[in-house]
Design a protein around this motif. Structure first.
Motif, PDB file in Angstrom:
ATOM      1  N   MET A  95       0.807  -1.225   0.000  1.00  0.00           N
ATOM      2  CA  MET A  95       0.000   0.000   0.000  1.00  0.00           C
ATOM      3  C   MET A  95       0.838   1.273   0.000  1.00  0.00           C
ATOM      4  O   MET A  95       0.465   2.284   0.594  1.00  0.00           O
ATOM      5  N   GLN A  96       1.979   1.238  -0.687  1.00  0.00           N
ATOM      6  CA  GLN A  96       2.762   2.457  -0.819  1.00  0.00           C
ATOM      7  C   GLN A  96       2.043   3.451  -1.729  1.00  0.00           C
ATOM      8  O   GLN A  96       1.366   3.064  -2.682  1.00  0.00           O
ATOM      9  N   THR A 168       2.331 -22.067  -8.164  1.00  0.00           N
ATOM     10  CA  THR A 168       2.956 -21.173  -7.182  1.00  0.00           C
ATOM     11  C   THR A 168       2.649 -19.724  -7.506  1.00  0.00           C
ATOM     12  O   THR A 168       2.729 -19.303  -8.666  1.00  0.00           O
ATOM     13  N   LEU A 169       2.311 -18.958  -6.456  1.00  0.00           N
ATOM     14  CA  LEU A 169       2.113 -17.518  -6.549  1.00  0.00           C
ATOM     15  C   LEU A 169       3.259 -16.834  -5.816  1.00  0.00           C
ATOM     16  O   LEU A 169       3.622 -17.236  -4.706  1.00  0.00           O
ATOM     17  N   TYR A 170       3.811 -15.778  -6.417  1.00  0.00           N
ATOM     18  CA  TYR A 170       5.029 -15.167  -5.887  1.00  0.00           C
ATOM     19  C   TYR A 170       4.775 -13.771  -5.312  1.00  0.00           C
ATOM     20  O   TYR A 170       3.835 -13.563  -4.559  1.00  0.00           O
ATOM     21  N   LYS A 171       5.598 -12.814  -5.681  1.00  0.00           N
ATOM     22  CA  LYS A 171       5.570 -11.492  -5.054  1.00  0.00           C
ATOM     23  C   LYS A 171       4.345 -10.691  -5.479  1.00  0.00           C
ATOM     24  O   LYS A 171       4.051 -10.568  -6.667  1.00  0.00           O
ATOM     25  N   ALA A 172       3.663 -10.100  -4.483  1.00  0.00           N
ATOM     26  CA  ALA A 172       2.487  -9.272  -4.732  1.00  0.00           C
ATOM     27  C   ALA A 172       2.817  -7.800  -4.531  1.00  0.00           C
ATOM     28  O   ALA A 172       3.658  -7.436  -3.713  1.00  0.00           O
ATOM     29  N   ASN A 173       2.138  -6.949  -5.297  1.00  0.00           N
ATOM     30  CA  ASN A 173       2.213  -5.497  -5.135  1.00  0.00           C
ATOM     31  C   ASN A 173       0.788  -4.982  -4.991  1.00  0.00           C
ATOM     32  O   ASN A 173       0.049  -4.880  -5.964  1.00  0.00           O
ATOM     33  N   MET A 174       0.388  -4.643  -3.752  1.00  0.00           N
ATOM     34  CA  MET A 174      -0.954  -4.159  -3.450  1.00  0.00           C
ATOM     35  C   MET A 174      -0.926  -2.643  -3.328  1.00  0.00           C
ATOM     36  O   MET A 174      -0.020  -2.077  -2.709  1.00  0.00           O
ATOM     37  N   PHE A 175      -1.942  -1.987  -3.896  1.00  0.00           N
ATOM     38  CA  PHE A 175      -1.971  -0.536  -3.822  1.00  0.00           C
ATOM     39  C   PHE A 175      -3.407  -0.017  -3.870  1.00  0.00           C
ATOM     40  O   PHE A 175      -4.333  -0.716  -4.305  1.00  0.00           O
ATOM     41  N   PHE A 176      -3.566   1.218  -3.404  1.00  0.00           N
ATOM     42  CA  PHE A 176      -4.841   1.916  -3.452  1.00  0.00           C
ATOM     43  C   PHE A 176      -4.921   2.698  -4.749  1.00  0.00           C
ATOM     44  O   PHE A 176      -4.032   3.490  -5.064  1.00  0.00           O
TER      45      PHE A 176
END
Length: 326
Positions: A95-96, A168-176
């Protein structure tokens, strides 16, 4: 397809020609997957580490910097295991503020900071299968304050798992996303693979930032549309430059891995940059891979943190910038 002039302008904005070498290297461990953010008027980095001898699995650590150049490792977080993630907890701050040269701070959800992590119960370097877990904390600097959700939020075993994400699921980037171009306020981009061991980038969405569901029927950066030599489209980071969504990610193509980007107006249709990579192996200390970036802009300077790998068995977090700082 976006005009090439637009992509050239974005490339010029993102490029970081000045390399500094290692900025975070730990004795006896590989360091990887940086996420850099501002918190309490200082800069912090969440990153993953793995014992390079025993290779038991990923752990999550926090480091601090006053100047974005010199980094001090602080402590480990997300330690307490459950059955499904007892061997792997590779975590990433989420959430950056996605505005390029925005605040670089983390937004809260229900007054809590969000971390996602790749988790699994198979030891070794990224042992399959891995799923995406979620943790929350009210204080990033208190290791005891982190609380994990009991089960993965996204897994390759889910009944709605799409083509290319069933193992396999890897790196997530979550944001608003204030514009809600997907129809949802929260968006998550992540890379995943199926039994072919080739990785694509997918989207998920959320109404509350905590409960997630898959978005779109297919990957947004599908590996099956790439040449056969491409094995990975991975580790997405999405930033906003003007009205454009810019996805920074790495490509593993045969024996090389490099950082590149794609651009979109709607998070659905993406135009890839096909020019010189944003980061590639150039120095002896990164002569195997220079990849897995995290990029921020602060006070007019672009900082690209990335994972450097060399033929001496080293893997560490390195830095390049748009202007020389030292």
């Amino acid at each position: 397809m976006l005009d090439k002039k637009v992509l050239k302008r974005i490339y010029k904005e993102l490029k970081t020609p000045y390399k500094y070498g290692a900025v975070l290297k730990l004795e006896g461990k590989w360091t990887d997957s940086p996420v850099v953010f501002k918190y309490n008027d200082a800069f912090y980095m969440s990153y993953v580490a793995i014992d390079k001898t025993e290779k038991k699995g990923y752990e999550t650590r926090i480091a601090k910097s006053e100047d974005l150049l010199h980094w001090q490792d602080l402590f480990r977080v997300l330690e307490k295991p459950s059955d499904w993630d007892r061997a792997q907890t590779g975590g990433y701050a989420q959430m950056q503020d996605i505005r390029f040269q925005g605040t670089n701070e983390l937004l809260t959800v229900d007054e809590k900071y969000i971390f996602s992590y790749l988790g699994g119960n198979t030891e070794g370097y990224e042992g399959d299968p891995l799923s995406i877990g979620l943790a929350v904390t009210t204080d990033i600097l208190d290791p005891a304050a982190y609380q994990k959700e009991p089960l993965p939020i996204l897994s390759g075993l889910d009944t709605d798992a799409r083509r290319g994400e069933t193992l396999t699921l890897y790196k997530a980037n979550m944001f608003f996303d204030e514009a809600k171009v997907t129809g949802y306020p929260y968006v998550c981009a992540y890379n995943a693979k199926d039994q072919t061991n080739r990785e694509s980038i997918f989207l998920a969405v959320s109404e509350d930032g905590l409960h997630w569901k898959r978005h779109l029927r297919e990957a947004i950066i599908p590996v099956w549309e790439c040449p056969d030599s491409v094995l990975i489209n991975g580790d997405p980071q999405i930033v906003k430059i003007d009205d454009l969504y810019v996805m920074l990610y790495f490509v593993c193509d045969g024996d090389r891995a490099y950082n590149t980007f794609a651009v979109s107006y709607d998070l659905k249709t993406w135009t890839k940059w096909d020019g010189k990579p944003l980061m590639q192996s150039e120095k002896p200390w990164e002569n195997v891979y220079a990849h897995k970036q995290w990029t921020i802009k602060e006070n007019g300077v672009v900082y690209q943190y990335y994972c450097a790998v060399n033929d001496q068995g080293e893997r560490f977090i390195a830095l390049a910038s748009s202007k020389r700082r030292r």
